[in-house]
Write an enzyme that holds these catalytic residues in place. Structure first.
Site, PDB file in Angstrom:
ATOM      1  N   ARG A 218       0.803  -1.231   0.000  1.00 21.54           N
ATOM      2  CA  ARG A 218       0.000   0.000   0.000  1.00 21.54           C
ATOM      3  C   ARG A 218       0.830   1.272   0.000  1.00 21.54           C
ATOM      4  NH1 ARG A 218      -3.893  -3.580   2.061  1.00 21.54           N
ATOM      5  NH2 ARG A 218      -2.025  -4.695   2.590  1.00 21.54           N
ATOM      6  N   THR A 219       1.753   1.359   0.956  1.00 15.54           N
ATOM      7  CA  THR A 219       2.453   2.633   1.130  1.00 15.54           C
ATOM      8  C   THR A 219       3.295   2.959  -0.101  1.00 15.54           C
ATOM      9  OG1 THR A 219       2.486   2.182   3.490  1.00 15.54           O
ATOM     10  CG2 THR A 219       3.960   3.895   2.712  1.00 15.54           C
TER      11      THR A 219
ATOM     12  N   LYS B  63      22.861  -1.049   7.178  1.00 15.41           N
ATOM     13  CA  LYS B  63      24.088  -0.582   7.842  1.00 15.41           C
ATOM     14  C   LYS B  63      24.302   0.898   7.551  1.00 15.41           C
ATOM     15  CE  LYS B  63      25.821  -5.165   7.487  1.00 15.41           C
ATOM     16  NZ  LYS B  63      26.473  -6.097   6.596  1.00 15.41           N
TER      17      LYS B  63
ATOM     18  N   ARG C 262      11.323   3.789   3.534  1.00 16.98           N
ATOM     19  CA  ARG C 262      10.852   2.804   4.511  1.00 16.98           C
ATOM     20  C   ARG C 262      12.044   1.940   4.861  1.00 16.98           C
ATOM     21  NH1 ARG C 262       5.608  -0.933   4.784  1.00 16.98           N
ATOM     22  NH2 ARG C 262       4.841   1.113   5.377  1.00 16.98           N
TER      23      ARG C 262
ATOM     24  N   HIS D 100       5.217   6.148  11.526  1.00 19.85           N
ATOM     25  CA  HIS D 100       4.682   6.035  10.172  1.00 19.85           C
ATOM     26  C   HIS D 100       3.734   7.222   9.977  1.00 19.85           C
ATOM     27  CE1 HIS D 100       3.334   4.422   6.491  1.00 19.85           C
ATOM     28  NE2 HIS D 100       2.942   3.223   6.849  1.00 19.85           N
TER      29      HIS D 100
END
Ligand code: NCD
Length: 315
Positions: A54-55, A82, A104, A134
Site C-alpha cells: 500500500r504505502t 548498515k 521505509r 509512520h
C-alpha cells in the site's frame, strides 16, 4: 517544514493544513483532470528497504498524479540497514538529483540519519521506520476519521478512538497516538499486557485490557496487524485465544455505536485480529483508507516540495 520524519515535526495547524490540502486535492482529482502539473520536472525516489504494498504504490501514485518523475528503489536483500551503506545510497540519490526521498526502513531512526547528515539536500519522508513511526499513515487515518465523523470540524476534538492489538511493534499506533491526541481525540489502547510497549503509561492515552467494555464507547476502532515478522518470542498463548479476546468479530461489531467506523492499516491477518465479515462489513472503511492515502500523500509531497499553484484551488 523540510522533512516529514515524525508527527512531532508537525504543529496542530500544520497537521490540519495537510488534511485540508488533501481534501482539496481529492476534490480536484475527482474532476476531469486527474493529473496535476504541479511537480513537473521534480524527481521523487521511493527507497523501500522493507516490504510494502500500500504505502509504496500510494506514494508512487501520489507523485505521478502531481506529474513528478518517480524512481522506485527497493533494497530487499541488500546491506542497506548498515549506516555506511545508507550514506552511500544517500549520496547516490543526491547525485541523481532527487528532490525528495520516501524511505521505509527496518531500522527505527533510519530516515532521521538520512535527513540529519546532510548527505543529500532533498526532503526526506518517513514511510515507516522499524517500530518507531509512520506519519503518513497516521495522517491518512486522521483524514479518514475526520471525513466520516468530523461533522465539518477542522480537528477531531472529542472523538473517541480505540487502537487495538499489537501496539508493541506498531509504528502506526505510535504515530496515531501523537496525531490523534494533537487533534483533540481521546485514544484508548487495547491489548494484552505483553503487546504494550515499555513506558506506555506515560503516553497520553487510556489503557484497557478489555475490548468488550471499550467497544460501545468509541467512534472509531482501529485494528492492528499482529506483526509476526517482528515477534521473536511468544506474546500470547494461541491465535485462537488472541482472536477471542482481542479480535474484531460480528458480535463485537453489533455492540459498536451505530455510526462507528472500523479501520485497519493493512495488510490484514483475516481470521486473527479481524474476521472476514468485520473487514468487509458496511462499517469498514479499510479500502477507503487506501484511496485517502493517495490524496494525503499528494498533499505531503505538494507541501514539502512547494509545488506550483494549483489552478482553481490551493496556492
Ligand atoms: C503498516 C506498516 O507497514 O507499518 N502497514 C502500512 O503501512 N499500510 C502496518 C503493518 O504492517 O501492519
Amino acid at each position: 517544514m523540510k522533512h516529514l520524519l515524525s508527527i512531532n515535526d508537525l504543529s496542530r495547524d500544520e497537521s490540519i493544513l495537510i488534511l485540508d490540502t488533501a481534501a482539496e486535492l481529492a476534490r480536484i482529482s475527482d474532476g476531469p483532470m486527474k493529473k496535476l502539473p504541479t511537480l513537473r520536472g521534480r524527481t521523487i525516489v521511493n527507497l523501500f528497504a522493507e516490504d510494502s504494498t500500500r504505502t509504496r504504490i500510494s506514494f508512487e501514485a501520489a507523485a505521478k498524479r502531481l506529474s513528478a518523475d518517480v524512481i522506485n528503489f527497493s533494497a530487499k536483500g541488500s546491506s542497506l540497514s548498515k549506516g555506511e551503506s545508507l550514506k552511500d545510497t544517500a549520496q547516490t540519490l543526491q547525485a541523481m538529483g532527487a528532490d525528495a526521498v520516501v524511505i521505509r526502513h527496518p531500522a527505527s531512526g533510519a530516515p532521521f540519519r538520512l535527513a540529519d547528515n546532510q548527505w543529500m539536500s532533498g526532503a526526506v519522508i518517513n514511510a515507516g521506520d522499524g517500530t518507531h513511526e509512520h506519519p503518513s499513515q497516521a495522517l491518512l487515518d486522521a483524514y479518514t476519521i475526520r471525513k466520516h465523523l468530523g461533522k465539518g470540524a477542522k480537528d477531531l476534538a472529542g472523538l473517541r478512538v480505540a487502537i487495538v492489538g499489537d501496539i508493541l511493534h506498531s509504528r502506526v499506533a505510535r504515530s496515531n497516538v501523537l496525531l490523534l491526541t494533537k487533534l483533540g481525540a481521546h485514544v484508548t489502547l487495547v491489548a494484552p499486557p505483553t503487546l504494550l510497549p515499555f513506558g506506555v503509561d506515560s503516553w497520553p492515552v487510556i489503557i484497557s485490557y478489555d475490548l468488550d467494555s471499550v467497544i460501545p464507547q468509541v467512534d472509531a476502532i482501529m485494528m492492528l496487524r499482529i506483526q509476526q515478522e517482528r515477534m521473536h518470542e511468544i506474546f500470547f498463548p494461541s491465535a485462537r485465544e488472541y482472536s477471542r479476546y482481542f479480535g474484531l468479530n460480528r458480535d463485537r461489531i453489533n455492540a459498536l455505536n451505530p455510526n462507528a467506523i472500523i479501520m485497519h492499516p493493512g495488510p490484514m491477518n483475516r481470521g486473527l485480529e479481524i474476521t472476514a465479515d468485520a473487514a468487509d462489513s458496511a462499517r469498514s472503511v479499510i479500502v477507503e483508507q487506501v484511496s485517502n492515502g493517495v490524496s494525503v500523500r499528494m498533499a505531503i509531497l505538494y507541501l514539502l516540495l512547494g509545488g506550483a499553484p494549483i489552478e482553481g484551488g490551493i496556492n
